[in-house]
Design a protein around this motif. Structure first.
Motif, PDB file in Angstrom:
ATOM      1  N   LEU A 158       0.818  -1.210   0.000  1.00 40.86           N
ATOM      2  CA  LEU A 158       0.000   0.000   0.000  1.00 40.86           C
ATOM      3  C   LEU A 158       0.851   1.260   0.000  1.00 40.86           C
ATOM      4  CD1 LEU A 158      -2.867  -0.879   2.519  1.00 40.86           C
ATOM      5  CD2 LEU A 158      -3.057  -0.618   0.037  1.00 40.86           C
ATOM      6  N   ALA A 159       2.113   1.143   0.403  1.00 42.45           N
ATOM      7  CA  ALA A 159       2.984   2.314   0.497  1.00 42.45           C
ATOM      8  C   ALA A 159       3.703   2.627  -0.807  1.00 42.45           C
ATOM      9  CB  ALA A 159       4.012   2.117   1.611  1.00 42.45           C
ATOM     10  N   VAL A 160       3.560   1.782  -1.826  1.00 38.59           N
ATOM     11  CA  VAL A 160       4.285   1.997  -3.076  1.00 38.59           C
ATOM     12  C   VAL A 160       3.302   2.301  -4.200  1.00 38.59           C
ATOM     13  CG1 VAL A 160       6.214   0.548  -2.354  1.00 38.59           C
ATOM     14  CG2 VAL A 160       4.306  -0.475  -3.618  1.00 38.59           C
ATOM     15  N   ASP A 161       3.848   2.830  -5.292  1.00 40.82           N
ATOM     16  CA  ASP A 161       3.008   3.281  -6.402  1.00 40.82           C
ATOM     17  C   ASP A 161       2.223   2.151  -7.055  1.00 40.82           C
ATOM     18  OD1 ASP A 161       3.846   5.844  -5.970  1.00 40.82           O
ATOM     19  OD2 ASP A 161       5.340   5.852  -7.583  1.00 40.82           O
ATOM     20  N   ARG A 162       2.701   0.921  -6.949  1.00 41.19           N
ATOM     21  CA  ARG A 162       1.999  -0.190  -7.582  1.00 41.19           C
ATOM     22  C   ARG A 162       0.569  -0.318  -7.071  1.00 41.19           C
ATOM     23  NH1 ARG A 162       4.336  -5.787  -7.386  1.00 41.19           N
ATOM     24  NH2 ARG A 162       3.206  -6.115  -9.349  1.00 41.19           N
ATOM     25  N   SER A 163       0.325   0.143  -5.835  1.00 47.26           N
ATOM     26  CA  SER A 163      -1.032   0.045  -5.289  1.00 47.26           C
ATOM     27  C   SER A 163      -1.987   1.045  -5.924  1.00 47.26           C
ATOM     28  CB  SER A 163      -1.019   0.220  -3.768  1.00 47.26           C
ATOM     29  OG  SER A 163      -0.519   1.491  -3.406  1.00 47.26           O
ATOM     30  N   ASP A 164      -1.477   1.945  -6.754  1.00 53.99           N
ATOM     31  CA  ASP A 164      -2.378   2.827  -7.497  1.00 53.99           C
ATOM     32  C   ASP A 164      -3.344   2.017  -8.354  1.00 53.99           C
ATOM     33  OD1 ASP A 164      -1.192   5.070  -6.419  1.00 53.99           O
ATOM     34  OD2 ASP A 164       0.058   5.490  -8.171  1.00 53.99           O
ATOM     35  N   ALA A 165      -2.905   0.819  -8.779  1.00 53.58           N
ATOM     36  CA  ALA A 165      -3.771  -0.040  -9.587  1.00 53.58           C
ATOM     37  C   ALA A 165      -4.990  -0.487  -8.786  1.00 53.58           C
ATOM     38  CB  ALA A 165      -2.992  -1.248 -10.100  1.00 53.58           C
ATOM     39  N   GLN A 192      -9.228  11.105 -11.250  1.00 52.52           N
ATOM     40  CA  GLN A 192      -8.041  11.284 -10.424  1.00 52.52           C
ATOM     41  C   GLN A 192      -8.393  11.911  -9.083  1.00 52.52           C
ATOM     42  OE1 GLN A 192      -5.201   9.968 -11.212  1.00 52.52           O
ATOM     43  NE2 GLN A 192      -4.207  10.638  -9.339  1.00 52.52           N
ATOM     44  N   GLU A 193      -9.364  12.805  -9.047  1.00 49.98           N
ATOM     45  CA  GLU A 193      -9.779  13.393  -7.774  1.00 49.98           C
ATOM     46  C   GLU A 193     -10.227  12.301  -6.800  1.00 49.98           C
ATOM     47  OE1 GLU A 193     -13.118  16.410  -5.794  1.00 49.98           O
ATOM     48  OE2 GLU A 193     -13.297  15.806  -7.899  1.00 49.98           O
ATOM     49  N   THR A 194     -11.066  11.399  -7.275  1.00 55.33           N
ATOM     50  CA  THR A 194     -11.568  10.333  -6.410  1.00 55.33           C
ATOM     51  C   THR A 194     -10.439   9.406  -5.982  1.00 55.33           C
ATOM     52  OG1 THR A 194     -13.685  10.466  -7.571  1.00 55.33           O
ATOM     53  CG2 THR A 194     -13.299   8.510  -6.238  1.00 55.33           C
ATOM     54  N   ARG A 195      -9.528   9.131  -6.892  1.00 53.46           N
ATOM     55  CA  ARG A 195      -8.391   8.270  -6.551  1.00 53.46           C
ATOM     56  C   ARG A 195      -7.460   8.951  -5.549  1.00 53.46           C
ATOM     57  NH1 ARG A 195      -7.136   6.491 -12.847  1.00 53.46           N
ATOM     58  NH2 ARG A 195      -8.984   5.159 -13.104  1.00 53.46           N
TER      59      ARG A 195
END
Length: 839
Positions: free
Chosen positions: A547-554, A593-596
């Motif tokens: 959860l702390a890394v960018d991969r969790s953006d998916a 993007q706002e919701t994300r």
């Protein structure tokens, strides 16, 4: 071709047969659940009502309308029963049954029967699709497939989509990863073959280190036919001039292609692109209302790829991601340097990202309105050609002007490249090492160690190709294609350990990774699975790490798309004239993007999920700030960056003030309190209403004459059956009528009728608008917490949540209630639950 035939034989046919056998073996016990069946048994009143009012006509001997209800089994979830129960509900709701000459139930009896039958139907439908609390064998979704290929091959995918011909994934309650809904058709199997071929050939496209090249372009900037005459007269094609934004309906100067470089770059790689450019006429005397552009912002130039084989380079193309963007200074031209990835055969195109909405009709309008700013000989005349020629030569139309372009590349910083190294670690193939390479690749692709039998089957593909006269590299490539067509790659297999229902270590690692990253396990997670190190405490630690890394953006993107149905954003695009800013500013990705960003904030700060309901802030950029009426809070110098903005207006902030949900719950032209009310019931409170009967006409959301939407709905609610649902739906939707179809505030409809956002909930609590409604929703936070948790658990498991999961959900939310359900803690509790570690 022999190669494709062999891959088909050893890859797809065997894969399909194996997958089907595995589904039959493992899936047979996953359907049906005694607890669900028990829940489907009827309470007495339904049978009593039918016996009193329906059986006399609808019996085995005298089945009016070919409908016999005498033997109707309310514990059966077969299709005929579901249809029959729905028809009974519909006829009672419409008042069509019992017929006029028969004895009639009282209004209270009719309503009570409708409610009881609707609940029975809900339970039966749940039973009919239940997988008995087990996750069935499921294939990768399209988005998971793409992400897995990107990680497996370390491949740049922004310009390459091997799934472009895949059928759309089926969804269940907006979730795209529900296993029993993800069918695998013969057509999809064929597409898997084609995709595997394209992917592997791309990975091996460059096996020798490419030589760096340079290209320089200075003049002869032919841009598009409509501009040729004006540009030749004005500056003899000396410049590329960008006018429109990339989403303009009839683009003119929206794209600046290099026609002398239509062939594109020679190989995949990173290229340096230097551009000599300037921003012109940000101080234009022309009105912003005519230009539809924010002149206080610096102009932003983007680079998007172009493919000459896909169509005209001066028009929008199917695949054109924004590769880079930079603000351009006013005044004298300056050099700007970019480093961007480009796939072989693609050419860079330059764009004016915050450009004009549509310059084509603007030429004649500006020529007429601002004639006094032009030289005497340039005044007068009419027509678009005259207007364009004059304004582009003598006018002050805002634009980005490009003088020169220099390209260098590919820039090679390591060899073999990461993509080539994923299949050839040394950069070349030693035939003696093929078996080892196949084993390593298959082990990564299968997300677990490859078995001896699997490896033997794969090597038989290789040997067959060699026996046919193929060279070792060709045989190796076809073997990798077979790997990509194997069910072990295409399916997430819920393998269990020791004959129990507990997932194996590698299946658990895959479940966690696809939940939090949408892709295959990374090296650390894979190593833990190999070492049997994924106990419950370690799962929580890995959850925090991922959860702390960018991969969790998916996960954030996938979950918000599913929970809030943001995947549907853009399916009913807003009217171009009424909501031109939606297109001029390309608001669709900004809305998402706002919701994300909001969910990312809740996770990073471990903030309560109730912030979705009561927050007085959100995360927006300048384009959204314009929609929200707070443009002064976002400086033009950093217009594109999302930042936290607090609102004094109680209608803004949190979920119900976000443009994404307000746009996806409208139809692009108008709004409907019914649609938005149902959206709140489904996504916020988790209490969706039953569907209306098929032949009940829809509520027309138009406001005609003196009639308001409120008056139209009030008339609709005069029916007791309709009122039962609409008294729950309509007040919620009325509160959101202060927002137009893209989330802008309004106080009147187009016909000037004043908007009334007040309402009263079924429990009697009244509110004057969305601000007070949010306060009432906070009082029902337990409903929101349950709805959020159910959706998150379903997304994590890849299956429907049913009655057997109630205890799991209760345990999660009860343990977090005192702190208003901290978001990161909630995600961790989902991962730590027994349901997550079971098949």
């Amino acid at each position: 071709m022999p190669s494709r035939t062999m891959v088909l034989r050893f890859g797809l046919v065997a894969a399909a047969a194996s997958a089907l056998a595995l589904i039959l073996v493992t899936g047979g016990s996953t359907f049906g659940d005694d607890s669900i069946a028990a829940a489907g048994k009827p309470a007495g009143p339904e049978k009593q009502f039918l016996a009193k009012h329906c059986i006399e006509c609808h019996n085995a001997e005298d089945a009016d309308g070919e409908r016999s209800f005498e033997s109707l089994d309310f514990s059966s979830s077969d299709g005929d029963t579901l249809i029959a129960v729905q028809e009974i509900i519909d006829q009672l709701t419409l008042g069509a049954m019992p017929p006029e000459d028969a004895g009639q139930p009282t209004a209270q009896e009719r309503q009570r029967a409708i409610e009881q039958l609707t609940e029975t139907l809900r339970v039966l439908r749940e039973k009919s699709v239940s997988t008995g609390g087990h996750t069935v064998l499921r294939r990768l979704t399209r988005r998971e497939y793409l992400a897995t290929i990107a990680d497996l091959f370390q491949m740049e995918m922004s310009m390459f989509d091997p799934t472009d011909r895949f059928p759309r994934d089926n969804t269940v309650e907006n979730l795209d990863n529900i296993g029993d809904a993800l069918v695998t058709s013969g057509y999809l199997l064929e597409q898997y073959l084609d995709a595997a071929d394209r992917i592997v050939e791309k990975a091996f496209a460059v096996t020798d280190k490419p030589q760096e090249q340079t290209w320089h372009f200075d003049g002869n900037f032919r841009q598009q036919p409509e501009l040729d005459g004006a540009h030749k007269a004005a500056f003899n094609f000396r410049y590329l001039c960008l006018y429109d934004s990339p989403l303009a309906d009839r683009p003119e100067g929206a794209y600046g292609p290099l026609h002398d470089f239509e062939q594109g770059v020679p190989v995949d790689g990173v290229y340096e692109i230097r551009v000599l450019a300037q921003a012109l006429h940000r101080d234009t005397p022309y009105s912003e209302s005519h230009l539809r552009i924010d002149l206080s912002e610096k102009f932003r130039m983007g680079i998007r790829p172009g493919d000459a084989s896909a169509g005209s380079l001066h028009n929008m193309q199917p695949v054109q991601p924004l590769l880079a963007e930079q603000t351009i200074e006013d005044g004298e031209p300056q050099w700007y340097t970019f480093e961007v990835p480009l796939d072989r055969g693609l050419t860079p195109r330059f764009t004016f990202e915050n450009g004009l909405q549509e310059v084509r009709p603007l030429h004649t309008r500006l020529h007429r309105l601002y004639a006094d700013t032009l030289p005497e000989h340039a005044r007068g005349g009419s027509g678009i050609v005259r207007g364009r020629n004059v304004m582009l030569r003598y006018g002050q139309v805002p634009q980005i002007r490009i003088h020169e372009v220099a390209i260098r590349g590919p820039i090679v910083t390591e060899w073999p490249s990461r993509t080539l190294a994923s299949v050839l670690p040394q950069g070349s193939l030693d035939p003696q090492q093929v078996k080892l390479l196949v084993e390593r690749f298959a082990s990564r692709a299968y997300r677990r160690p490859v078995t001896t039998a699997e490896l033997e089957r794969l090597m038989s593909v290789y040997q067959a190709r060699i026996n046919q006269g193929q060279d070792p590299l060709g045989g190796y490539k076809d073997t990798l294609k077979a790997v990509l067509c194997s069910p072990a790659f295409l399916y997430l297999q819920p393998q269990c350990q020791d004959g129990s229902d507990q997932l194996s270590q590698h299946a658990l690692a895959a479940r966690l990774s696809y939940f939090l990253t949408g892709s295959m396990p990374d090296n650390e997670l894979r190593q833990l699975a190999d070492a049997d190190g994924l106990n419950r405490d370690e799962l929580v630690r890995q959850t925090r790490r991922l959860l702390a890394v960018d991969r969790s953006d998916a996960m954030i993107a996938g979950f918000t798309d599913a929970w809030l149905n943001l995947r549907a954003l853009g399916e009913m695009p807003p009217d171009r004239d009424a909501f031109w800013r939606y297109y001029a500013s390309n608001l669709q990705p900004d809305m998402k993007q706002e919701t994300r960003e909001f969910l990312r904030h809740l996770i990073d700060d471990n903030a309560p999920i109730t912030r979705w309901l009561d927050a007085d802030y959100s995360f927006i950029n300048r384009d959204l700030a314009k929609i929200y009426g707070v443009v002064d809070r976002v400086p033009p110098e950093d217009a594109n960056r999302f930042r936290k903005v607090s609102f004094s207006d109680p209608r803004r902030g949190g979920l119900l003030g976000q443009a994404s949900v307000l746009t996806v719950s409208a139809n692009g032209i108008e709004t409907s309190p019914v649609v938005r009310g149902i959206w709140i019931l489904e996504n916020v409170l988790g209490t969706p209403p039953p569907p209306p009967p098929d032949n009940v006409p829809p509520i027309d959301p138009d406001v005609r004459g003196a009639k308001s939407v409120r008056e139209l709905l009030a008339k609709h609610r005069t029916s007791a059956a309709c009122n039962e649902c609409h008294r729950k739906i309509d007040p919620l939707g009325f509160a959101l009528e202060c927002f137009d179809p893209i989330g802008g505030l309004r106080s009147r409809y187009d016909n000037k009728a004043e908007i009334d956002t007040s309402g009263k909930l079924p429990g009697g609590q009244a509110f004057s608008g969305v601000g007070e409604l949010k306060e009432l929703l906070v009082q029902r936070k337990s409903f929101f917490a349950r709805a959020f948790t159910e959706k998150l658990l379903s997304y994590a498991l890849g299956r429907r949540v049913d009655s057997g999961d109630r205890s799991t959900i209760d345990k999660i939310i009860e343990g977090l209630a005192k702190n208003n359900y901290p978001t990161k803690d909630l995600i961790e509790q989902v991962v730590a639950s027994d349901a997550f570690t079971r098949r």
